[in-house]
Design an enzyme around this catalytic site. Structure first.
Site, PDB file in Angstrom:
ATOM      1  CE1 TYR A   1      -7.705   7.919  12.678  1.00 57.76           C
ATOM      2  CE2 TYR A   1      -9.663   7.693  14.008  1.00 57.76           C
ATOM      3  CZ  TYR A   1      -9.047   8.144  12.865  1.00 57.76           C
ATOM      4  OH  TYR A   1      -9.767   8.808  11.912  1.00 57.76           O
TER       5      TYR A   1
ATOM      6  CE  LYS B   1      -4.091   2.320  -2.533  1.00 59.61           C
ATOM      7  NZ  LYS B   1      -4.787   2.424  -3.834  1.00 59.61           N
TER       8      LYS B   1
ATOM      9  CG  ASP C   1      -7.767   3.721  -4.346  1.00 63.31           C
ATOM     10  OD1 ASP C   1      -8.078   2.619  -3.867  1.00 63.31           O
ATOM     11  OD2 ASP C   1      -6.850   3.850  -5.182  1.00 63.31           O
TER      12      ASP C   1
ATOM     13  CG  ASP D   1     -12.787   9.115  11.060  1.00 66.52           C
ATOM     14  OD1 ASP D   1     -13.950   9.560  10.992  1.00 66.52           O
ATOM     15  OD2 ASP D   1     -11.898   9.671  11.713  1.00 66.52           O
TER      16      ASP D   1
ATOM     17  CG  ASP E   1     -17.033  12.143   7.799  1.00 69.69           C
ATOM     18  OD1 ASP E   1     -17.724  11.546   8.642  1.00 69.69           O
ATOM     19  OD2 ASP E   1     -16.219  13.033   8.099  1.00 69.69           O
TER      20      ASP E   1
END
Length: 388
Positions: free
Chosen positions: A151, A201, A234, A258, A262
């Site tokens: 970001y 990751k 993942d 982020d 969700d």
């Protein structure tokens, strides 16, 4: 124009008073924020503290009228408060990214809000689309690094608008910011079930991943009673809906946080019941608390927005101010009202946004029930430890 003292009860004759900045914002933001303030009034009456409130008009209307996003005047007013209650920002009248980067991300940076805290908790009686999931299996917290990552990494595009267009986007990861997030996660886990999971990751993002792993090992040495492990992002997207009980405190970078929160919101009933806090952990500026759902302009003004996310964000806000009992009461009252709704949003919710705010406020006043192992009291304990 900034409005001071908006709907604020008198502070005479009380021992505890907090200065609260209110950003209603766009779409359903003002509606759910008004409901949260109704709940706050009830909490104040019951627990004996007061708030002095200042409305700060940030969002699409102010931007379209003035051309300004986040002015020095607005930042100064926000800094003068103890905490910030935030509704939502975003409007189809403004190109996507302008308000989000120019206000939300800018606020997090200006106010040094190092941590984005997002609880993922399924309360009793609240429906979830995950078959067989029970409240006992779904109670975790995501600690998201809030100031770096993709970001804030630099980016550029050359040959834009041609078949030869090339876009680059960087990611920034510093020991300083990663350490703040990881240290906070371990402190919180110490108050909870004693487990931290790093989500990243590392097999592809090798350099950034190695930094995160190194910091986790360094911090873990100071918390011998807290277990820690690692999950690829993942794999997290697979484990979270299937076996959320394996997680207690998850710490992760800005982008991954982020995304997975969700998914976490879906587990707990949807975006309308998800809360978050942007925490300044060094006392240099106020923290900011907001529901996750966004501005939802398609239902603005209809009374269809569930104010539970705003109510639970208020609970996080109160916990960060040291009002742990009030925070736990607001959490409990919100969970109680949620459990009675036929639907969690829309025209079939059974009550309007304002009416639900009143119901939650009444439940705060009545003080029925309670939430076991409340994150609110855990957060209050962590904040007290950081301040000492």
């Amino acid at each position: 124009m900034l409005q001071s003292g908006l709907d604020s009860p008198t502070t005479e004759g009380t021992g505890r008073s907090h200065k609260l900045a209110v950003i209603g914002g766009d779409g359903i933001g003002p509606e759910v924020t008004d409901a949260a303030l109704t709940i706050l009034d009830a909490a104040q009456d019951r627990f004996g503290f007061t708030t002095e409130r200042t409305e700060v008009p940030l969002g699409a209307d102010a931007y379209l009228e003035t051309g300004d996003l986040l002015t020095p005047e607005a930042i100064e007013v926000l800094r003068s408060n103890d905490t910030i209650l935030f509704g939502a920002i975003g409007s189809p009248r403004v190109t996507p990214g302008i308000l989000e980067r120019g206000i939300i991300l800018a606020l997090r940076a200006e106010l040094r809000q190092a941590i984005n805290l997002r609880p993922v908790r399924l309360y009793p009686g609240v429906p979830t689309p995950i078959a067989g999931l029970t409240p006992e299996r779904c109670d975790l917290v995501v600690v998201r690094e809030n100031s770096e990552g993709s970001y804030v990494g630099g980016g550029s595009t050359v040959h834009r608008g041609t078949p030869g267009a090339v876009a680059t986007q960087g990611s920034t990861n510093t020991w300083y910011a990663v350490h703040r997030a990881v240290d906070f996660a371990f402190r919180l886990a110490e108050q909870r079930r004693g487990k931290v999971t790093l989500c990243h990751k590392t097999n592809v993002l090798v350099e950034a991943g190695a930094l995160w792993l190194d910091v986790v090992e360094e911090v873990a040495a100071r918390f011998p009673d807290v277990e820690h492990d690692y999950v690829h992002v993942d794999a997290m997207c697979m484990h979270l809906p299937v076996s959320p009980e394996r997680f207690d405190v998850v710490v992760t970078d800005n982008l991954f946080g982020d995304i997975i929160t969700d998914l976490g919101a879906v587990l707990q009933g949807g975006l309308g019941v998800a809360a978050s806090g942007n925490l300044n952990i060094d006392g240099s500026a106020p923290s900011m608390f907001e529901p996750v759902h966004g501005s939802a302009p398609d239902i603005a003004g209809k009374g269809w927005a569930n104010p539970a996310g705003a109510g639970l964000s208020l609970a996080l806000c109160l916990a960060s101010l040291g009002e742990g009992e009030a925070a736990a009461a607001v959490e409990s009252a919100t969970a109680e009202v949620l459990a009675d709704l036929p639907e969690l949003s829309g025209a079939t919710m059974g009550a309007s946004t304002a009416e639900l705010g009143e119901r939650i406020a009444s439940a705060v006043t009545d003080g029925h029930g309670g939430v076991q192992s409340s994150l609110m009291t855990q957060l209050a304990a962590v904040q007290a430890g950081l301040a000492s």
